[in-house]
Design an enzyme around this catalytic site. Structure first.
Site, PDB file in Angstrom:
ATOM      1  CB  SER A  44       5.420  -1.433  12.466  1.00  0.00           C
ATOM      2  OG  SER A  44       4.252   0.440  12.215  1.00  0.00           O
TER       3      SER A  44
ATOM      4  CG  ASN B  21      -1.618   1.183   1.260  1.00  0.00           C
ATOM      5  OD1 ASN B  21      -2.295   1.752   0.303  1.00  0.00           O
ATOM      6  ND2 ASN B  21      -1.611   1.445   2.373  1.00  0.00           N
TER       7      ASN B  21
ATOM      8  CD  GLU C 287      -3.271   5.770   6.892  1.00  0.00           C
ATOM      9  OE1 GLU C 287      -2.658   5.342   5.694  1.00  0.00           O
ATOM     10  OE2 GLU C 287      -2.502   5.346   6.772  1.00  0.00           O
TER      11      GLU C 287
ATOM     12  N   GLY D 160       2.428   2.016  10.428  1.00  0.00           N
ATOM     13  CA  GLY D 160       3.347   3.420  10.548  1.00  0.00           C
ATOM     14  C   GLY D 160       3.548   3.550  11.714  1.00  0.00           C
TER      15      GLY D 160
ATOM     16  CG  HIS E 269      -5.866   1.722   5.154  1.00  0.00           C
ATOM     17  ND1 HIS E 269      -5.468   2.873   5.995  1.00  0.00           N
ATOM     18  CD2 HIS E 269      -5.001   1.646   5.196  1.00  0.00           C
ATOM     19  CE1 HIS E 269      -3.836   3.245   5.925  1.00  0.00           C
ATOM     20  NE2 HIS E 269      -3.829   1.875   5.429  1.00  0.00           N
TER      21      HIS E 269
ATOM     22  CD  GLU F 204      -3.514  -1.864   7.441  1.00  0.00           C
ATOM     23  OE1 GLU F 204      -2.446  -2.961   7.320  1.00  0.00           O
ATOM     24  OE2 GLU F 204      -4.186  -1.250   7.454  1.00  0.00           O
TER      25      GLU F 204
ATOM     26  CE  LYS G  36       0.799   3.747   4.539  1.00  0.00           C
ATOM     27  NZ  LYS G  36       0.136   4.285   6.036  1.00  0.00           N
TER      28      LYS G  36
HETATM   29  C1  PEP Z   1      -0.563   0.533   5.536  1.00  0.00           C
HETATM   30  O1  PEP Z   1      -0.606   1.151   5.535  1.00  0.00           O
HETATM   31  O2  PEP Z   1      -1.988  -0.557   5.153  1.00  0.00           O
HETATM   32  C2  PEP Z   1       0.250  -0.503   6.567  1.00  0.00           C
HETATM   33  C3  PEP Z   1      -0.031  -1.170   7.471  1.00  0.00           C
HETATM   34  O3  PEP Z   1       1.318   0.857   6.724  1.00  0.00           O
HETATM   35  P1  PEP Z   1       2.871   0.412   7.566  1.00  0.00           P
HETATM   36  O4  PEP Z   1       2.687  -0.630   7.357  1.00  0.00           O
HETATM   37  O5  PEP Z   1       3.513   1.407   7.121  1.00  0.00           O
HETATM   38  O6  PEP Z   1       1.798   0.399   8.774  1.00  0.00           O
END
Ligand code: PEP
Length: 256
Positions: free
Chosen positions: A220, A21, A109, A184, A107, A178, A23
């Site tokens: 992460s 992803n 976000e 992040g 997501h 998630e 972003k």
């Molecule tokens: C994501 O944006 O779906 C995500 C898991 O981000 P990160 O791996 O940076 O934590």
């Protein structure tokens, strides 16, 4: 026990799927380099599948760079509407024209920053399926929710909205668990924390007739923690944010 055989009847061995992803990151030049490295360096080991979800303006670029390869591509969001006076929105049919296989919906976000409710996320998942693509439906709890012992109820409510909207069609989705506190932040769920939630999600999906739906873990994930997470019985791969912007790291995760 994090590892071991899958415990849901009707659920066979499945490929692991790793999805990047990006972003709101990228640029024409850097995308060219990243996509070219992915294409040339991904050796597609048996049982592993790879995809990248890129910003809308770069879908054509992903299509040009990855067509004919084993790497799929997709979008990070989509409108729940089919067409019409919805300024700024992009429909599933539009992204399908760029060869997308996937669209991420819900997501954290988007839920947090853009106010997407469970009902909107479910409607988006339905729109993606109607467009002939696979929605990657994200669910996950915040840190206060985890601390309050509400992880199970939060993720189940998010999943339930999608099951309610899709009915039998739920077998056409991919789920990404998630935990919001792990996205992040550099803080990853332990394999056991993730496995516990994945098991719960799989058990509800199996009950809904969707035992074969893949449930990815995101938050992460890096090359050095991916192996332990992906070894868990009910973790079917990963949704990777920051680490998907570096070809070496992303491919190391996908091989883990
Ligand atoms: C994501 O944006 O779906 C995500 C898991 O981000 P990160 O791996 O940076 O934590």
């Amino acid at each position: 026990m994090a590892g071991g055989a899958r415990s849901f009847p009707g659920r066979g061995m499945r490929d692991k799927l790793v999805v990047g992803n990006w972003k709101m990151n990228g640029g024409l030049k850097q995308n060219d380099a990243l996509l070219a490295s992915l294409r040339s360096d991904w050796d597609a080991p048996a049982g592993r599948r790879l995809a990248v979800c890129v910003p809308f303006p770069y879908l054509w670029q992903a299509q040009a760079a990855l067509s004919g390869s084993t790497i799929a591509w997709g979008a990070q969001n989509v409108s729940e509407r089919a067409a019409g006076a919805f300024t700024g929105e992009v429909s599933a049919a539009m992204i399908a024209e760029f060869g997308c296989r996937y669209a991420i919906v819900g997501h954290s976000e988007r839920r947090t920053l853009y106010g997407e409710t469970d009902a909107v996320v479910a409607a988006k998942a339905a729109a993606v399926i109607a467009g002939g693509l696979t929605p990657i439906v994200c669910v996950g709890e915040t840190l206060p929710e985890r601390d309050a012992g509400a992880t199970e109820s939060v993720v189940m409510q998010q999943l339930e909205a999608v099951i309610g909207a899709l009915g039998a069609g739920v077998s056409a989705i991919v789920v990404a668990y998630e935990p919001v506190w792990a996205i992040g932040t550099g803080r990853t769920a332990t394999p056991q924390q993730a496995q516990d939630v994945h098991r719960l999600l799989h058990s509800r999906l199996a009950e809904a007739g969707a035992a074969d739906v893949l449930v990815l873990y995101g938050g992460s994930v890096k090359a050095d923690n991916a192996k332990a997470l992906f070894a868990c019985a009910d973790i079917d791969g990963g949704l990777i944010g920051g680490a998907s912007l570096k070809a070496d790291e992303f491919l190391a995760i996908a091989r883990a």
